[in-house]
Design an enzyme around this catalytic site. Structure first.
Site, PDB file in Angstrom:
ATOM      1  N   ASP A   1       9.172   2.543   0.073  1.00  0.00           N
ATOM      2  CA  ASP A   1       8.128   3.212   0.846  1.00  0.00           C
ATOM      3  C   ASP A   1       8.303   2.775   2.298  1.00  0.00           C
ATOM      4  OD1 ASP A   1       5.901   4.046   2.183  1.00  0.00           O
ATOM      5  OD2 ASP A   1       4.496   3.555   0.558  1.00  0.00           O
TER       6      ASP A   1
ATOM      7  N   LYS B   1       3.945   8.871   8.917  1.00  0.00           N
ATOM      8  CA  LYS B   1       3.607   8.267  10.218  1.00  0.00           C
ATOM      9  C   LYS B   1       4.569   8.673  11.344  1.00  0.00           C
ATOM     10  CE  LYS B   1       0.562   4.997   8.144  1.00  0.00           C
ATOM     11  NZ  LYS B   1       0.540   3.996   7.129  1.00  0.00           N
TER      12      LYS B   1
ATOM     13  N   TYR C   1       0.853  -1.188   0.000  1.00  0.00           N
ATOM     14  CA  TYR C   1       0.000   0.000   0.000  1.00  0.00           C
ATOM     15  C   TYR C   1       0.890   1.239   0.000  1.00  0.00           C
ATOM     16  CZ  TYR C   1      -3.545   3.403   1.485  1.00  0.00           C
ATOM     17  OH  TYR C   1      -4.389   4.485   1.573  1.00  0.00           O
TER      18      TYR C   1
HETATM   19  C1  LIG Z   1       0.073   4.540   5.717  1.00  0.00           C
HETATM   20  C2  LIG Z   1       0.901   4.286   4.519  1.00  0.00           C
HETATM   21  C3  LIG Z   1       0.890   5.149   3.414  1.00  0.00           C
HETATM   22  C4  LIG Z   1      -0.079   6.296   3.304  1.00  0.00           C
HETATM   23  O1  LIG Z   1       0.142   7.273   4.249  1.00  0.00           O
HETATM   24  P1  LIG Z   1      -1.077   8.285   4.598  1.00  0.00           P
HETATM   25  O2  LIG Z   1      -0.427   9.262   5.543  1.00  0.00           O
HETATM   26  O3  LIG Z   1      -2.143   7.455   5.197  1.00  0.00           O
HETATM   27  O4  LIG Z   1      -1.487   8.925   3.341  1.00  0.00           O
HETATM   28  C5  LIG Z   1       1.762   4.913   2.384  1.00  0.00           C
HETATM   29  N1  LIG Z   1       2.616   3.882   2.425  1.00  0.00           N
HETATM   30  C6  LIG Z   1       2.664   3.023   3.465  1.00  0.00           C
HETATM   31  C7  LIG Z   1       3.659   1.911   3.468  1.00  0.00           C
HETATM   32  C8  LIG Z   1       1.794   3.188   4.538  1.00  0.00           C
HETATM   33  O5  LIG Z   1       1.829   2.309   5.548  1.00  0.00           O
END
Ligand SMILES: *Cc1c(COP(=O)(O)O)cnc(C)c1O
Length: 403
Positions: free
Chosen positions: A215, A243, A120
């Site tokens: 990511d 995060k 994701y």
């Molecule tokens: C949570 C998440 C996102 C998206 O971040 P948001 O602040 O919710 O837009 C992207 N990549 C990873 C791996 C994530 O866990």
């Protein structure tokens, strides 16, 4: 993502949270293993972060022009993640991943990207193809509203399959701008890269002139001070963050090789901007959180707490009559209601979701809040006390024996 549709019932509404605990509006108390889906690595409302936000707020909420907090957080990020020579602040992980993909396309002059099933990267159009997290939980990994022409530029492959990566790169010569992945996928449950998977991706990207994008929104500054890239010893070209670096405020960041970052406007032709980017409250919160993590040797502490939870969970699983596969790295964990091995989305999807739902509800009823989906990762924070983890272990044992 927040709905309880797949586990039954309605989400509770939170009145307040402190440390490892959450209280709902009806006064019920829970030990929380969701941690706001990742940011709350020090637990909820840590004093250092709340104080930093309060102090920053008293000096102004947003300036739309550089401020020293922004520089402070940027320096910390570059120092702790040496693959990042330059970094840009944005407001969410989604924005950071989206901007990274645009930057990779602008830098390479190529249109296609490769991602992996179940990873994701937020909800930008190009990245909502076979996506994880809420998209997966609620059965919409490919989202409506994404033009076919966009989706066609995104090739999604099974995680951990190097042969298919090589095949895709070969079939799309000089067309792949980037390979983007969660180095440790944590949005379809939690599973791990096989030995050499990441290093082969690194080699293949270099060979084919594609950028490697990690990511690390979930793993960054969580699995280690330098993220998953430190643990696996891989240098991506670009990294996506979010995060943990915002201490609970809305933040994202992306960065990498200076030569690539220099393509961003106004130096280069790739446009990117944001009214609230580098927001002083968010930057101050992030700095305070990261500094505190370092001060308390947070990664060592999280490993210890995570290991305690793992020991208890494995004992509980041994006493259960059903197949459960337990995964953990540091503070991140997942109980798959399936037989192992689980190395990708297809394996994760073999999980018994009805059994997971029962498990979730029984734990919640006993005051332990795990994420309301089989396809999410659990987190311990530095605020989880050993006796709370012990209590959680008892709850898990009680629940599993009766499933
Ligand atoms: C949570 C998440 C996102 C998206 O971040 P948001 O602040 O919710 O837009 C992207 N990549 C990873 C791996 C994530 O866990």
């Amino acid at each position: 993502m927040r709905a309880f549709r797949n586990v039954g019932g309605e989400p509770f509404f939170v009145e307040r949270a402190a440390g490892s605990r959450i209280w709902d509006v009806d006064g019920k108390e829970y030990i929380d293993y969701v941690g706001s889906w990742g940011p709350a690595i020090l637990g909820h409302a840590p004093k250092v972060v709340v104080d930093a936000v309060r102090d920053a707020a008293a000096r102004g909420l947003s300036f739309g022009i550089p401020n020293p907090f922004e520089v402070g957080l940027a320096e910390l990020i570059c120092h702790w993640m040496p693959s990042i020579e330059k970094v840009r602040m944005v407001n969410s992980g989604t924005e950071a991943a989206m901007s990274c993909v645009r930057l990779a396309r602008g830098f390479t002059g190529r249109d296609k990207i490769i991602k992996f099933d179940g990873c994701y990267h937020g909800h930008a159009d190009s990245l909502l193809v076979k996506a994880g997290s809420g998209a997966l939980t609620h059965g919409r990994p490919d989202s409506a509203g994404i033009p076919k022409a966009f989706a066609e530029l995104t090739i999604s492959l099974p995680f951990n399959d190097v042969d298919l990566v090589r095949k895709a790169l070969g079939e799309n010569k000089n067309q792949i701008a980037a390979i983007i992945l969660e180095p440790v996928p944590a949005n379809a449950g939690l599973y791990f890269p096989k030995e050499n998977f990441l290093s082969i991706l690194r080699e293949e990207c270099s060979k084919h002139g594609a950028l490697l994008i990690f990511d690390e929104v979930m793993t960054g500054f969580r699995v280690a001070r330098g993220g998953a890239q430190e643990i696996y010893g891989i240098k991506p070209d670009l990294t996506v963050l979010g995060k943990v670096i915002g201490g609970g405020l809305p933040v994202g960041a992306f960065g990498g090789r200076a030569e690539i970052m220099d393509q961003l406007s106004p130096d280069g032709p790739v446009y990117q901007a944001g009214t609230l980017s580098g927001n002083p409250l968010a930057m101050a919160a992030g700095i305070a959180q990261l500094r505190e993590l370092e001060r308390v040797d947070g990664w060592e502490l999280l490993e210890r707490l995570g290991a305690q939870f793992e020991r208890l969970a494995r004992e509980a699983i041994a006493g259960a009559k059903i197949d459960i596969t337990f995964h953990r790295t540091g503070s991140m964990f997942c109980l798959f209601f399936a037989r192992g091995p689980i190395v990708g989305l297809a394996d994760a999807k073999r999980s018994d979701l009805k059994m997971f739902a029962k498990f979730f509800r029984a734990c919640l009823g006993r005051g332990v809040y795990f994420a309301p989906s089989q396809f999410e990762t659990g987190f311990v924070s530095t605020a989880h006390m050993p006796d709370e983890i012990l209590r959680t272990g008892e709850v898990v044992r009680e629940v599993l024996v009766n499933l």
